[in-house]
Scaffold this motif. Structure first.
Motif, PDB file in Angstrom:
ATOM      1  N   TYR A   1       0.823  -1.210   0.000  1.00 24.91           N
ATOM      2  CA  TYR A   1       0.000   0.000   0.000  1.00 24.91           C
ATOM      3  C   TYR A   1       0.858   1.263   0.000  1.00 24.91           C
ATOM      4  O   TYR A   1       0.570   2.234  -0.719  1.00 24.91           O
ATOM      5  CB  TYR A   1      -0.915  -0.013   1.215  1.00 24.91           C
ATOM      6  N   PHE A   2       1.920   1.249   0.786  1.00 21.05           N
ATOM      7  CA  PHE A   2       2.762   2.439   0.904  1.00 21.05           C
ATOM      8  C   PHE A   2       3.932   2.448  -0.079  1.00 21.05           C
ATOM      9  O   PHE A   2       4.789   3.339  -0.021  1.00 21.05           O
ATOM     10  CB  PHE A   2       3.282   2.582   2.338  1.00 21.05           C
ATOM     11  N   GLY A   3       3.995   1.479  -0.979  1.00 21.44           N
ATOM     12  CA  GLY A   3       5.059   1.463  -1.973  1.00 21.44           C
ATOM     13  C   GLY A   3       6.422   1.204  -1.378  1.00 21.44           C
ATOM     14  O   GLY A   3       7.394   1.900  -1.677  1.00 21.44           O
ATOM     15  N   LEU A   4       6.495   0.153  -0.540  1.00 21.48           N
ATOM     16  CA  LEU A   4       7.754  -0.210   0.103  1.00 21.48           C
ATOM     17  C   LEU A   4       8.266  -1.574  -0.327  1.00 21.48           C
ATOM     18  O   LEU A   4       9.337  -1.990   0.105  1.00 21.48           O
ATOM     19  CB  LEU A   4       7.569  -0.221   1.635  1.00 21.48           C
ATOM     20  N   ASP A   5       7.531  -2.265  -1.175  1.00 22.84           N
ATOM     21  CA  ASP A   5       7.886  -3.627  -1.529  1.00 22.84           C
ATOM     22  C   ASP A   5       8.816  -3.682  -2.739  1.00 22.84           C
ATOM     23  O   ASP A   5       9.247  -2.655  -3.270  1.00 22.84           O
ATOM     24  CB  ASP A   5       6.633  -4.467  -1.763  1.00 22.84           C
ATOM     25  N   ASP A   6       9.128  -4.902  -3.178  1.00 28.14           N
ATOM     26  CA  ASP A   6      10.059  -5.080  -4.282  1.00 28.14           C
ATOM     27  C   ASP A   6       9.538  -4.451  -5.570  1.00 28.14           C
ATOM     28  O   ASP A   6      10.319  -3.923  -6.375  1.00 28.14           O
ATOM     29  CB  ASP A   6      10.363  -6.567  -4.497  1.00 28.14           C
ATOM     30  N   ALA A   7       8.208  -4.466  -5.775  1.00 30.29           N
ATOM     31  CA  ALA A   7       7.641  -3.854  -6.985  1.00 30.29           C
ATOM     32  C   ALA A   7       7.905  -2.354  -7.005  1.00 30.29           C
ATOM     33  O   ALA A   7       8.182  -1.768  -8.068  1.00 30.29           O
ATOM     34  CB  ALA A   7       6.135  -4.122  -7.053  1.00 30.29           C
ATOM     35  N   ALA A   8       7.845  -1.713  -5.825  1.00 31.21           N
ATOM     36  CA  ALA A   8       8.111  -0.276  -5.744  1.00 31.21           C
ATOM     37  C   ALA A   8       9.577   0.025  -6.028  1.00 31.21           C
ATOM     38  O   ALA A   8       9.909   1.048  -6.653  1.00 31.21           O
ATOM     39  CB  ALA A   8       7.727   0.250  -4.359  1.00 31.21           C
ATOM     40  N   ILE A   9      10.456  -0.862  -5.596  1.00 33.77           N
ATOM     41  CA  ILE A   9      11.884  -0.675  -5.872  1.00 33.77           C
ATOM     42  C   ILE A   9      12.157  -0.829  -7.370  1.00 33.77           C
ATOM     43  O   ILE A   9      12.908  -0.035  -7.961  1.00 33.77           O
ATOM     44  CB  ILE A   9      12.734  -1.664  -5.045  1.00 33.77           C
ATOM     45  N   VAL A  10      11.537  -1.829  -7.983  1.00 34.96           N
ATOM     46  CA  VAL A  10      11.675  -2.004  -9.436  1.00 34.96           C
ATOM     47  C   VAL A  10      11.195  -0.750 -10.169  1.00 34.96           C
ATOM     48  O   VAL A  10      11.853  -0.260 -11.102  1.00 34.96           O
ATOM     49  CB  VAL A  10      10.891  -3.242  -9.913  1.00 34.96           C
ATOM     50  N   GLU A  11      10.077  -0.211  -9.745  1.00 38.56           N
ATOM     51  CA  GLU A  11       9.530   1.002 -10.376  1.00 38.56           C
ATOM     52  C   GLU A  11      10.488   2.173 -10.225  1.00 38.56           C
ATOM     53  O   GLU A  11      10.695   2.958 -11.168  1.00 38.56           O
ATOM     54  CB  GLU A  11       8.184   1.348  -9.740  1.00 38.56           C
ATOM     55  N   ALA A  12      11.094   2.309  -9.053  1.00 33.05           N
ATOM     56  CA  ALA A  12      12.051   3.406  -8.836  1.00 33.05           C
ATOM     57  C   ALA A  12      13.277   3.225  -9.716  1.00 33.05           C
ATOM     58  O   ALA A  12      13.800   4.221 -10.269  1.00 33.05           O
ATOM     59  CB  ALA A  12      12.464   3.445  -7.358  1.00 33.05           C
ATOM     60  N   VAL A  13      13.745   1.998  -9.866  1.00 34.44           N
ATOM     61  CA  VAL A  13      14.899   1.751 -10.735  1.00 34.44           C
ATOM     62  C   VAL A  13      14.563   2.055 -12.186  1.00 34.44           C
ATOM     63  O   VAL A  13      15.340   2.720 -12.896  1.00 34.44           O
ATOM     64  CB  VAL A  13      15.363   0.274 -10.583  1.00 34.44           C
ATOM     65  N   GLU A  14      13.395   1.638 -12.631  1.00 34.03           N
ATOM     66  CA  GLU A  14      13.011   1.913 -14.018  1.00 34.03           C
ATOM     67  C   GLU A  14      12.866   3.409 -14.267  1.00 34.03           C
ATOM     68  O   GLU A  14      13.224   3.910 -15.340  1.00 34.03           O
ATOM     69  CB  GLU A  14      11.700   1.178 -14.340  1.00 34.03           C
ATOM     70  N   SER A  15      12.407   4.118 -13.254  1.00 34.36           N
ATOM     71  CA  SER A  15      12.297   5.592 -13.365  1.00 34.36           C
ATOM     72  C   SER A  15      13.668   6.238 -13.530  1.00 34.36           C
ATOM     73  O   SER A  15      13.863   7.097 -14.393  1.00 34.36           O
ATOM     74  CB  SER A  15      11.595   6.144 -12.124  1.00 34.36           C
TER      75      SER A  15
END
Length: 322
Positions: free
Chosen positions: A305-319
């Motif tokens: 919910y708060f964007g702390l999981d592995d999917a959020a990290i992947v998204e930050a890297v892609e950004s």
């Protein structure tokens, strides 16, 4: 590199808080004059396991009741008699409610007190935003003479408590409630002022601490499948920070993503940004709590919910790659 958990060991989930009482008992058995001071939460913090481990240790656990400020002052007094004093409680009480006592009694006098609360971050889960402490790293790293350690798993928590016990002066050890997979081998030894490269990469450096280390490793696996080589660093010691290791990784990869189960203000991300601003200005992204309080929910739900999981990290890297 330090020894990582095997695939079989990684399946074993334990909370970092579970290391507290048993490690204190081990240290006492090795001859260290450790004591614990708790604020009526010794079952939850597991300091009770220290007192229960041996009849000789029962007198080394002091329960101050629901009086956290007194807990810190009692620990300070015990430190003045030569004891290695650990304090318990939940992080929201063990740092926030007692900040004045930590600052002016423990740190100002450079006393041998170890602030080691449990239930930090959103891992508190259903207890909700009032109990999810997300500012503690910021509070503690801003204090002169305080060191800050954030272990990634049970084995790292044991190592952190051992480092704290044998390091003179104030040390903060941040532990959580939720059971998390093993990252390190059971007998791992970690050092104050060291960061650990757990996976080498060339395209981006992911610097993480605490429960985010395992999420960063999962993200690196997902990124590899997309053709991105991610280096993963466990910034176990946030203060002092291993700037050399982080700067070297930033120079190699040219991009840095920081992940922490803490506010993006004042925590690991701030520490890394400060280090890079001085030595190697680098494009960065931050995965953490975005200046907000938590909510009630299960740990895994809140991480998503708060964007702390592995999917959020992947998204930050892609950004940042874009």
């Amino acid at each position: 590199m330090v020894q990582r958990a095997t695939a079989e060991q990684a399946q074993r989930k334990m909370a970092t808080r579970a290391a507290f009482g048993v490690t204190l008992a081990e240290l006492a058995g090795e001859g260290l004059d450790v004591v614990a001071v708790d604020a009526d939460l010794s079952g939850s913090t597991t300091t009770k396991k220290f007192a229960d481990a041996d009849a000789a240790y029962a007198g080394r656990l002091f329960n101050t009741g629901i009086a956290e400020q007194n807990m810190i002052d009692v620990a300070a007094g015990l430190a003045l008699t030569g004891k290695v004093a650990f304090t318990g409680s939940f992080a929201v009480f063990g740092t926030g409610r007692v900040y004045d006592q930590i600052r002016n009694t423990v740190c100002y006098s450079d006393l041998n007190v170890k602030i080691a609360p449990t239930h930090a971050g959103v891992s508190v889960g259903p207890d909700g935003g009032s109990h999810q402490m997300l500012e503690d790293i910021s509070l503690m790293r801003g204090l002169p003479r305080m060191r800050v350690l954030v272990p990634a798993d049970y084995a790292a928590a044991r190592a952190a408590l051992r480092v704290a016990a044998r390091t003179p002066g104030p040390v903060y050890v941040r532990m959580g409630r939720a059971s998390v997979p093993s990252v390190y081998a059971p007998d791992v030894q970690l050092e104050l002022g060291r960061a650990y490269v757990l996976r080498e990469g060339t395209d981006v450096a992911i610097v993480a601490c605490g429960v985010e280390v395992e999420q960063a490793l999962k993200a690196a696996d997902a990124l590899e499948a997309r053709g991105v080589s991610a280096e993963v660093i466990d910034a176990f010691s946030i203060k002092p920070l291993d700037a050399d290791t982080i700067v070297a990784s930033a120079r190699k990869t040219g991009r840095v993503v920081v992940a922490e189960e803490h506010s993006v203000i004042g925590g690991l991300g701030s520490a890394v940004a400060e280090a890079l601003a001085c030595a190697c200005p680098t494009p960065m992204r931050f995965v953490g709590m975005d200046d907000c309080f938590g909510k009630s929910g299960e740990f895994e739900e809140l991480m998503s919910y708060f964007g702390l999981d592995d999917a959020a990290i992947v998204e930050a890297v892609e950004s940042i790659m874009a």
